[in-house]
Scaffold this motif. Structure first.
Motif: not given
Length: 441
Positions: A109-117, A119-129
């Motif tokens: 679940k954590a990995r999927k959220k990080a890859l989705l963020d 993929k959606n182009g969310i800034a590195p400081g705001k997306r999940a790692g």
């Protein structure tokens, strides 16, 4: 006891009840062994994910979604069958498969959220790692079990919790469970205490009686939450009856906490050396102080939110962003008051008791006069606590004026009320919507 929650549907809610555990030394040792196995599984998943990511990058692929939950579960089966110690024993199979499967699900679940963020182009400081390795020193134990991995049984000392592997633990039942639990999370906090968090289906609360009152809430500086109310007779009340004073729990505990942290700094050893007993003792005492402050904040927020919801049908609150306060001069005071926790407690109580809660766009609510609707032309500094309108010459407390503006923009003030002009509700172009209403059950 602590209560967490999740939103429910229809007439039932999924509620999380947390109780204190009193494990024996043997039970603690077996729990830490189970946690060591789950931590090993997590770290091997992180290692395998990084290996596949490097392989896909060498082959020119941009994403590596194929290491999903099903693939990770198959990899767990391989780990349980092939992981052996120096004597050839498959020690990973001695642990609970349920807890290890839940660890893999959390990782996926954590990995999927990080890859989705990403993929959606969310800034590195705001997306999940991406998931990281969990060290034995810095991570706390967390074990998740479904119905296959735990049970409740009656003993001479009361009802106990039995986990997979025959681990029996006494539970401090501060109040009874409202139903049969569907899962449990056994965790250890930073000061060494163990807790069991059960998820149960609970019937929705009976709606509270109608009061005909509405309230506007504005987060303040000297006061944590400033309120203004209007009753069924359209009478405005600007007293401090529902205001939440700033408790300053963290400020009161700062002196003792700083003394313990100075001692820990003197007794700290290099990373690879075992910490001294005195260092661990001071670390536990510092964790107990921080835990006490956290519980005081949570208790104050819940009591205030229940009082607001009990006495008012309609609630208007500023839709502020708690992260924004961290960049202002109010950062320390806002963190000490736990404004975000107060907001979440109010949202939960309004949802729980079917009250109307509207989060209002805060644009110009501080500079706008609640009496005539005129906007101040000059900047109002924080030290100026009285709002004076240049158009109608009205003078009112700054936070009270903002709280009345919340009521106006939320549409809770009818026409013809003395001292307030409810007809203005315009929001500047390009901002977010004027109101964001919390849905009811």
């Amino acid at each position: 006891m602590r209560i967490c929650f999740m939103y429910g549907i229809l007439s039932f809610m999924k509620v999380r009840y947390t109780y204190r555990l009193r494990p024996s030394k043997t039970a603690r040792r077996r729990l830490m062994r189970e946690w060591g196995m789950c931590r090993y599984v997590w770290n091997r998943m992180v290692e395998e994910s990084k290996r596949r990511h490097e392989l896909n990058r060498d082959e020119g692929r941009l994403h590596d979604e194929e290491f999903g939950d099903k693939t990770a579960q198959r990899y767990l089966t391989i780990l349980r069958n092939l992981t052996c110690d120096e004597h050839g024993d498959r020690w990973l199979r001695e642990g609970s498969v349920v807890a290890q499967q839940q660890t893999v699900r959390d990782f996926s679940k954590a990995r999927k959220k990080a890859l989705l963020d990403r993929k959606n182009g969310i800034a590195p400081g705001k997306r999940a790692g991406l998931p990281r390795f969990k060290s034995k020193r810095d991570s706390t134990a967390t074990l998740n079990y479904t119905t296959r991995g735990f049970s409740l049984y009656d003993d001479d000392g009361g009802t106990r919790l039995r986990l997979a592997g025959g681990i029996g633990i006494p539970v401090v039942w501060s109040r009874p469970l409202p139903g049969k639990p569907s899962s449990v999370r056994v965790s250890q906090d930073t000061d060494g205490h163990w807790y069991a968090s059960f998820v149960v289906d609970k019937p929705a609360e009976t709606p509270l009686p109608e009061t005909g009152r509405a309230i506007g809430i504005d987060p303040g500086v000297s006061t944590l939450m400033t309120c203004a109310t209007i009753d069924a007779n359209s009478t405005i009340d600007e007293t401090d009856a529902y205001d939440l004073p700033h408790p300053e729990y963290g400020k009161k505990a700062q002196r003792e906490l700083a003394r313990l942290q100075r001692r820990m700094a003197k007794e700290r050893r290099p990373k690879r050396q075992k910490p001294s007993n005195r260092y661990l003792k001071n670390k536990r005492r510092a964790a107990e102080i921080q835990r006490r402050v956290q519980r005081q904040r949570q208790d104050t927020a819940n009591k205030w939110a229940r009082r607001i919801v009990r006495d008012h049908d309609n609630i208007a609150m500023e839709d502020f962003k708690p992260k924004f306060l961290a960049k202002t001069t109010m950062a320390r005071k806002a963190a000490d008051g736990a404004i975000a926790s107060v907001k979440h407690a109010l949202e939960w109580q309004a949802l729980k008791h079917s009250r109307t809660l509207r989060l209002v766009n805060p644009s110009d609510t501080t500079k706008r006069c609640a009496h005539c609707g005129a906007i101040a032309k000059h900047r109002i500094p924080l030290k100026e606590r009285t709002f004076r309108c240049d158009s109608c010459r009205m003078s009112r407390a700054r936070d009270k004026n903002s709280a009345l503006n919340m009521l106006c923009r939320a549409g809770f003030i009818p026409d013809g009320v003395d001292g307030v002009n409810p007809r203005w509700d315009a929001v500047p172009t390009g901002t977010r919507p004027a109101n964001r209403e919390i849905p009811r059950l």
